[in-house]
Design an enzyme around this catalytic site. Sequence first.
Site, PDB file in Angstrom:
ATOM      1  N   HIS A 222       2.381 -13.141  -3.694  1.00  0.00           N
ATOM      2  CA  HIS A 222       0.946 -13.449  -3.864  1.00  0.00           C
ATOM      3  C   HIS A 222       0.455 -14.084  -2.551  1.00  0.00           C
ATOM      4  CE1 HIS A 222      -2.793 -14.320  -5.766  1.00  0.00           C
ATOM      5  NE2 HIS A 222      -2.451 -15.306  -6.572  1.00  0.00           N
ATOM      6  N   VAL A 265       8.062  -5.305   2.734  1.00  0.00           N
ATOM      7  CA  VAL A 265       7.370  -5.890   3.879  1.00  0.00           C
ATOM      8  C   VAL A 265       6.063  -6.498   3.391  1.00  0.00           C
ATOM      9  CG1 VAL A 265       6.497  -5.501   6.206  1.00  0.00           C
ATOM     10  CG2 VAL A 265       8.464  -4.180   5.369  1.00  0.00           C
ATOM     11  N   MET A 266       5.969  -7.805   3.514  1.00  0.00           N
ATOM     12  CA  MET A 266       4.829  -8.533   2.949  1.00  0.00           C
ATOM     13  C   MET A 266       3.527  -8.196   3.675  1.00  0.00           C
ATOM     14  SD  MET A 266       6.404  -9.746   0.607  1.00  0.00           S
ATOM     15  CE  MET A 266       8.069 -10.090   0.133  1.00  0.00           C
ATOM     16  N   PHE A 268       1.667  -5.719   2.496  1.00  0.00           N
ATOM     17  CA  PHE A 268       1.374  -4.330   2.117  1.00  0.00           C
ATOM     18  C   PHE A 268       1.509  -4.171   0.611  1.00  0.00           C
ATOM     19  CE2 PHE A 268       2.606  -4.089   6.506  1.00  0.00           C
ATOM     20  CZ  PHE A 268       1.719  -3.163   7.043  1.00  0.00           C
ATOM     21  N   HIS A 270      -0.475  -3.559  -3.364  1.00  0.00           N
ATOM     22  CA  HIS A 270      -1.303  -4.385  -4.250  1.00  0.00           C
ATOM     23  C   HIS A 270      -1.154  -3.885  -5.674  1.00  0.00           C
ATOM     24  CE1 HIS A 270      -4.789  -6.515  -5.856  1.00  0.00           C
ATOM     25  NE2 HIS A 270      -4.697  -7.281  -4.779  1.00  0.00           N
ATOM     26  N   ARG A 279     -11.085  -5.592   0.756  1.00  0.00           N
ATOM     27  CA  ARG A 279     -11.448  -6.661   1.694  1.00  0.00           C
ATOM     28  C   ARG A 279     -10.889  -6.449   3.090  1.00  0.00           C
ATOM     29  NH1 ARG A 279      -8.571 -10.677  -2.411  1.00  0.00           N
ATOM     30  NH2 ARG A 279      -7.183  -8.909  -2.254  1.00  0.00           N
ATOM     31  N   ASP A 321      -3.897 -10.193   2.955  1.00  0.00           N
ATOM     32  CA  ASP A 321      -3.029 -11.108   3.695  1.00  0.00           C
ATOM     33  C   ASP A 321      -2.586 -10.541   5.038  1.00  0.00           C
ATOM     34  OD1 ASP A 321      -2.958 -13.298   1.936  1.00  0.00           O
ATOM     35  OD2 ASP A 321      -1.587 -12.232   0.612  1.00  0.00           O
ATOM     36  N   ARG A 346      -9.643 -20.431  -2.542  1.00  0.00           N
ATOM     37  CA  ARG A 346      -9.493 -19.990  -3.945  1.00  0.00           C
ATOM     38  C   ARG A 346      -9.816 -21.104  -4.942  1.00  0.00           C
ATOM     39  NH1 ARG A 346      -7.122 -15.216  -5.854  1.00  0.00           N
ATOM     40  NH2 ARG A 346      -8.163 -14.348  -4.032  1.00  0.00           N
TER      41      ARG A 346
HETATM   42  C1  LIG Z   1      -3.808 -11.810  -1.815  1.00  0.00           C
HETATM   43  C2  LIG Z   1      -2.621 -11.197  -2.488  1.00  0.00           C
HETATM   44  O1  LIG Z   1      -1.954 -11.842  -3.263  1.00  0.00           O
HETATM   45  S1  LIG Z   1      -2.329  -9.582  -2.148  1.00  0.00           S
HETATM   46  C3  LIG Z   1      -0.596  -9.325  -2.492  1.00  0.00           C
HETATM   47  C4  LIG Z   1       0.257 -10.014  -1.464  1.00  0.00           C
HETATM   48  N1  LIG Z   1       1.660  -9.672  -1.657  1.00  0.00           N
HETATM   49  C5  LIG Z   1       2.366  -8.958  -0.751  1.00  0.00           C
HETATM   50  O2  LIG Z   1       1.878  -8.546   0.280  1.00  0.00           O
HETATM   51  C6  LIG Z   1       3.806  -8.751  -1.093  1.00  0.00           C
HETATM   52  C7  LIG Z   1       4.286  -7.342  -0.781  1.00  0.00           C
HETATM   53  N2  LIG Z   1       3.812  -6.407  -1.769  1.00  0.00           N
HETATM   54  C8  LIG Z   1       4.440  -6.273  -2.972  1.00  0.00           C
HETATM   55  O3  LIG Z   1       5.486  -6.881  -3.244  1.00  0.00           O
HETATM   56  C9  LIG Z   1       3.801  -5.371  -4.002  1.00  0.00           C
HETATM   57  O4  LIG Z   1       3.036  -4.369  -3.387  1.00  0.00           O
HETATM   58  C10 LIG Z   1       2.913  -6.167  -4.993  1.00  0.00           C
HETATM   59  C11 LIG Z   1       3.789  -7.222  -5.693  1.00  0.00           C
HETATM   60  C12 LIG Z   1       1.769  -6.864  -4.284  1.00  0.00           C
HETATM   61  C13 LIG Z   1       2.333  -5.205  -6.030  1.00  0.00           C
HETATM   62  O5  LIG Z   1       3.383  -4.708  -6.667  1.00  0.00           O
HETATM   63  P1  LIG Z   1       3.457  -3.791  -7.967  1.00  0.00           P
HETATM   64  O6  LIG Z   1       2.158  -3.229  -8.347  1.00  0.00           O
HETATM   65  O7  LIG Z   1       4.213  -4.544  -8.980  1.00  0.00           O
HETATM   66  O8  LIG Z   1       4.300  -2.619  -7.369  1.00  0.00           O
HETATM   67  P2  LIG Z   1       5.836  -2.620  -7.064  1.00  0.00           P
HETATM   68  O9  LIG Z   1       6.292  -3.866  -6.393  1.00  0.00           O
HETATM   69  O10 LIG Z   1       6.544  -2.211  -8.315  1.00  0.00           O
HETATM   70  O11 LIG Z   1       5.866  -1.453  -6.011  1.00  0.00           O
HETATM   71  C14 LIG Z   1       5.830  -0.063  -6.321  1.00  0.00           C
HETATM   72  C15 LIG Z   1       6.706   0.680  -5.304  1.00  0.00           C
HETATM   73  O12 LIG Z   1       6.169   0.481  -3.988  1.00  0.00           O
HETATM   74  C16 LIG Z   1       7.097  -0.235  -3.184  1.00  0.00           C
HETATM   75  N3  LIG Z   1       6.383  -1.276  -2.458  1.00  0.00           N
HETATM   76  C17 LIG Z   1       5.286  -1.941  -2.883  1.00  0.00           C
HETATM   77  N4  LIG Z   1       4.927  -2.829  -1.960  1.00  0.00           N
HETATM   78  C18 LIG Z   1       5.806  -2.705  -0.943  1.00  0.00           C
HETATM   79  C19 LIG Z   1       5.951  -3.373   0.278  1.00  0.00           C
HETATM   80  N5  LIG Z   1       5.105  -4.334   0.628  1.00  0.00           N
HETATM   81  N6  LIG Z   1       6.963  -3.013   1.085  1.00  0.00           N
HETATM   82  C20 LIG Z   1       7.826  -2.035   0.729  1.00  0.00           C
HETATM   83  N7  LIG Z   1       7.728  -1.373  -0.425  1.00  0.00           N
HETATM   84  C21 LIG Z   1       6.736  -1.709  -1.256  1.00  0.00           C
HETATM   85  C22 LIG Z   1       8.076  -0.874  -4.151  1.00  0.00           C
HETATM   86  O13 LIG Z   1       9.326  -1.106  -3.553  1.00  0.00           O
HETATM   87  C23 LIG Z   1       8.123   0.149  -5.255  1.00  0.00           C
HETATM   88  O14 LIG Z   1       8.931   1.202  -4.832  1.00  0.00           O
HETATM   89  P3  LIG Z   1       9.896   1.956  -5.873  1.00  0.00           P
HETATM   90  O15 LIG Z   1       8.969   2.549  -6.898  1.00  0.00           O
HETATM   91  O16 LIG Z   1      10.598   2.943  -5.011  1.00  0.00           O
HETATM   92  O17 LIG Z   1      10.777   0.897  -6.439  1.00  0.00           O
HETATM   93  O1  LIG Z   2      -5.452  -9.623  -7.181  1.00  0.00           O
HETATM   94  C1  LIG Z   2      -4.265  -9.864  -6.908  1.00  0.00           C
HETATM   95  O2  LIG Z   2      -3.305  -9.531  -7.622  1.00  0.00           O
HETATM   96  C2  LIG Z   2      -3.913 -10.576  -5.662  1.00  0.00           C
HETATM   97  C3  LIG Z   2      -5.060 -10.705  -4.730  1.00  0.00           C
HETATM   98  O3  LIG Z   2      -5.392  -9.784  -4.011  1.00  0.00           O
HETATM   99  C4  LIG Z   2      -5.806 -11.950  -4.719  1.00  0.00           C
HETATM  100  O4  LIG Z   2      -5.538 -12.837  -5.529  1.00  0.00           O
HETATM  101  O5  LIG Z   2      -6.718 -12.078  -3.879  1.00  0.00           O
END
Ligand SMILES: CC(=O)SCCNC(=O)CCNC(=O)[C@H](O)C(C)(C)COP(=O)(O)OP(=O)(O)OC[C@H]1O[C@@H](n2cnc3c(N)ncnc32)[C@H](O)[C@@H]1OP(=O)(O)O
Ligand SMILES: O=C([O-])CC(=O)C(=O)O
Length: 384
Positions: A222, A265-266, A268, A270, A279, A321, A346
């Site tokens: 997150h 890789v963080m 990327f 959503h 955004r 992010d 937030r």
């Molecule tokens: C403001 C915010 O909070 S925005 C979110 C910030 N968080 C991040 O950037 C953390 C990196 N991203 C992630 O972990 C995920 O994309 C999340 C948690 C944000 C969303 O995840 P979910 O909808 O649950 O999707 P999930 O994590 O199951 O990903 C689906 C597939 O894409 C892949 N994937 C998703 N995000 C990424 C990533 N950042 N890097 C590599 N692979 C990824 C997963 O490994 C998965 O692959 P698989 O089906 O082969 O196992």
């Molecule tokens: O909506 C989400 O899951 C995460 C996000 O982008 C935020 O909180 O801004």
Amino acid sequence: MTEDNVYKGLAGVVADYTAVSKVNPETNSLLYRGYPVQQLAAQLSFEEVALLLWNAELPSADELQQFISFERSHRALDPAVKQAIDLLPTDCHPMDVGRTAISVMGAAHPQSEDASPEAELAKAQEVFAAFPAVVAYDQRRRRGLQPVEPRDDLDYSQNFLWMTFGEEAAEEVVDAFRVSMVLYAEHSFNASTFTARVVTSTQADLHSAITAGIGALKGSLHGGANEAVMHTFEEIGIDKSESREQAADRSKAWMEQALAEKRKVMGFGHRVYKNGDSRVPTMQRALDAMVAHYGRGEIMGIYDGLQAAMDEAKGILPNLDYPAGPTYHLMGFDTEMFTPLFIASRITGWSAHVMEQRANNALIRPLSAYNGPEERQLPGQATD
Ligand SMILES: CC(=O)SCCNC(=O)CCNC(=O)[C@H](O)C(C)(C)COP(=O)(O)OP(=O)(O)OC[C@H]1O[C@@H](n2cnc3c(N)ncnc32)[C@H](O)[C@@H]1OP(=O)(O)O
Ligand SMILES: O=C([O-])CC(=O)C(=O)O
């Protein structure tokens, strides 16, 4: 109960109504109280956006003026909060400092348990006004620097940067900071907001809900992702003497390797947006402005290279992010301070949701499907 009834991660579950914001992945849009976030980021101060989120309507000139006076007179670091922060080690995570600070604010608040809409709004506005001093104080103490007093001739964003760095920030920097605050303010039922609503649903107080929200925001899936993005840049290595193209080539190679190793890789992906975060274009323009302001093309090279390689390999797009992390880095914040900046913003969305939940409450308590051992007896217990 069958597998079909279990919604892991609550993915796809609609848990309640909200009138605070609308995230629409189909049209790739985000509305705060009906207004497109891009318009808000282009035209309004963060103070105006905060009022919009809390009150559901844009403020009149008088309402805005009143709030500006209130905010400027509630900026000073509370001595009790300062004392609590001073007890925390300078190498603890700054999110722990933010969480502790708000907890202390709640404990010391005479209306802590008053959940009337008037008291709730006043408490939210106090936290909004007081939190920047917490971040600025913590950033400075980590650098061994004395705190800088707030200035009431500066607006929220100008003063935030002033208290942190002890100098007036250039107009472009203030503007990029303001844009980040507006974009981070609200995003429907994300994990931290939902957490704040769960806490509110038990009839706990606003400070408890915000403190819990901070806990949820800290993780790298997150809000912690803005910090994690910068750790990626640091792992790749930032070399100021490198050209944009050289940096892009190196970061592309890094991403190919990371994905080959199945790393996440963080910055990327959503949960809701699958065709790009609404955004990102606005925040990326703010990052572009900072790259130009500080003359740091190599940062954009790393940014472009990672993004291109992720898109090519997996078609996964950046979230907010991703551009926010390097923007805060260029402004001069330490990497660990990035997620507390997200808190500062937030606070508005969380508190708007606390008030909405409170106004039409139902205890949030889902069911679970049990998959542990069948009933069994302790040794020596009779079975009949
Ligand atoms: C403001 C915010 O909070 S925005 C979110 C910030 N968080 C991040 O950037 C953390 C990196 N991203 C992630 O972990 C995920 O994309 C999340 C948690 C944000 C969303 O995840 P979910 O909808 O649950 O999707 P999930 O994590 O199951 O990903 C689906 C597939 O894409 C892949 N994937 C998703 N995000 C990424 C990533 N950042 N890097 C590599 N692979 C990824 C997963 O490994 C998965 O692959 P698989 O089906 O082969 O196992
Ligand atoms: O909506 C989400 O899951 C995460 C996000 O982008 C935020 O909180 O801004």
